[in-house]
Design a protein around this motif. Structure first.
Motif, PDB file in Angstrom:
ATOM      1  N   VAL A 142       0.849  -1.192   0.000  1.00 28.95           N
ATOM      2  CA  VAL A 142       0.000   0.000   0.000  1.00 28.95           C
ATOM      3  C   VAL A 142       0.884   1.242   0.000  1.00 28.95           C
ATOM      4  O   VAL A 142       1.739   1.409   0.871  1.00 28.95           O
ATOM      5  N   VAL A 143       0.669   2.108  -0.973  1.00 28.68           N
ATOM      6  CA  VAL A 143       1.386   3.378  -1.079  1.00 28.68           C
ATOM      7  C   VAL A 143       0.379   4.492  -0.814  1.00 28.68           C
ATOM      8  O   VAL A 143      -0.545   4.714  -1.605  1.00 28.68           O
ATOM      9  N   LEU A 144       0.526   5.180   0.308  1.00 35.63           N
ATOM     10  CA  LEU A 144      -0.379   6.262   0.688  1.00 35.63           C
ATOM     11  C   LEU A 144       0.273   7.592   0.323  1.00 35.63           C
ATOM     12  O   LEU A 144       1.441   7.825   0.638  1.00 35.63           O
ATOM     13  N   THR A 145      -0.488   8.463  -0.334  1.00 39.43           N
ATOM     14  CA  THR A 145       0.115   9.669  -0.909  1.00 39.43           C
ATOM     15  C   THR A 145       0.585  10.682   0.114  1.00 39.43           C
ATOM     16  O   THR A 145       1.541  11.408  -0.119  1.00 39.43           O
ATOM     17  N   GLY A 146      -0.099  10.784   1.243  1.00 41.91           N
ATOM     18  CA  GLY A 146       0.140  11.917   2.133  1.00 41.91           C
ATOM     19  C   GLY A 146      -0.681  13.114   1.673  1.00 41.91           C
ATOM     20  O   GLY A 146      -1.312  13.092   0.612  1.00 41.91           O
ATOM     21  N   GLY A 147      -0.694  14.166   2.473  1.00 43.06           N
ATOM     22  CA  GLY A 147      -1.453  15.365   2.139  1.00 43.06           C
ATOM     23  C   GLY A 147      -2.380  15.769   3.261  1.00 43.06           C
ATOM     24  O   GLY A 147      -2.344  15.215   4.366  1.00 43.06           O
ATOM     25  N   SER A 148      -3.254  16.741   2.987  1.00 44.59           N
ATOM     26  CA  SER A 148      -4.207  17.258   3.966  1.00 44.59           C
ATOM     27  C   SER A 148      -5.517  16.487   3.863  1.00 44.59           C
ATOM     28  O   SER A 148      -5.965  16.153   2.768  1.00 44.59           O
ATOM     29  N   ARG A 149      -6.145  16.258   5.001  1.00 49.61           N
ATOM     30  CA  ARG A 149      -7.348  15.422   5.051  1.00 49.61           C
ATOM     31  C   ARG A 149      -8.613  16.240   4.784  1.00 49.61           C
ATOM     32  O   ARG A 149      -8.781  17.348   5.296  1.00 49.61           O
ATOM     33  N   THR A 150      -9.529  15.676   3.972  1.00 51.52           N
ATOM     34  CA  THR A 150     -10.808  16.312   3.656  1.00 51.52           C
ATOM     35  C   THR A 150     -11.929  15.651   4.456  1.00 51.52           C
ATOM     36  O   THR A 150     -11.728  14.599   5.069  1.00 51.52           O
TER      37      THR A 150
END
Length: 265
Positions: A142-150
């Protein structure tokens, strides 16, 4: 409770959350399932909301993003059928991407249950999908992108886009808030940008969305229909939608769903 009071409560819930389930309204209002469905039909006739199977969504707001849980049970049978159909496009040893969304989450659950599809690499910006696939155990990377949560539990923004710029996957399964002849849309500007980055990373784009999404328009455009290779949806899709998809060169996969009873939403 008088009908007007119920209508006001239903409208308030839809405005606040963007979507509401019949079962939740039955519990909140203390009336029958039939009464809630009739109220929704009356409000839909006035144009203040839109009926979908299992509940209602806001007919007007293009910038409101419903929470993941409020959307999860809407059109659930259709979403499950769509996920099963999409699963046929997943091959062992391949790399796939999943966008955030309730239908893609059901696809993630279907993938996790299929040991014969491993090894498999899944790139996603969906927190629920990543958790489901991680818990499936050995054989799924599993590759999770990262970033801000919506509010829809998606990771979006510059960090997610940057992570996707150097990735390539065989197929993207893309959910959508809305679909029409002009393409896919979402209420969230950053989510639209991140979904475009997902599409650029994919050799093939498969949109998974139930037919109630057709005619819904969000604030931000994701992709035109011409950039969608396949739409997997249910067989309640309107004839004009089928024509628009054919004109755009998008392959249409229709899945049969259970017959709805008279008056069902």
């Amino acid at each position: 409770m008088l009908a007007k009071q119920r209508h006001d409560r239903i409208r308030a819930r839809v405005r606040a959350q963007g979507a509401v389930r019949v079962s939740d309204l039955v519990a909140e209002l203390g009336v029958s399932d039939m009464t809630v469905r009739r109220d929704i039909s009356e409000l839909a006739a006035k144009g203040v909301l839109r009926k979908v199977h299992g509940g209602a969504v806001d007919a007007a707001a293009t910038a409101h993003e419903p929470a993941f849980e409020s959307k999860r049970a809407l059109a659930l049978d259709e979403k499950r059928a769509i996920a099963r159909e999409a699963l046929a496009s997943v091959q062992p040893g391949s790399s796939v991407a999943l966008s955030a969304g309730t239908t893609t989450q059901l696809l993630a659950e279907a993938i996790a249950a299929r040991a014969d599809l491993r090894p498999l690499t899944v790139v996603t910006n969906s927190l629920p999908a990543a958790d489901t696939l991680f818990r499936a155990g050995h054989g799924i990377e599993v590759v999770l992108t990262g970033g801000s949560r919506t509010p829809s539990d998606a990771l979006v923004g510059p960090l997610a886009v940057t992570a996707l710029e150097n990735l390539r996957v065989d197929v993207l399964f893309l959910g959508a808030h809305g679909l029409d002849a002009d393409g896919l849309t979402t209420p969230n500007l950053l989510e639209a940008e991140t979904n475009r980055a997902l599409a650029r990373a994919a050799s093939r784009v498969v949109v998974v969305a139930d037919s109630s999404k057709w005619g819904t328009v969000g604030l931000s455009r994701i992709l035109p229909l011409a950039e969608v290779d396949v739409l997997v949806t249910d067989d309640a899709l309107e004839p004009e939608a089928r024509t628009a998809l054919a004109d755009a060169g998008t392959s249409l996969h229709l899945v049969p769903t259970h017959p709805l009873q008279d008056g069902a939403t």
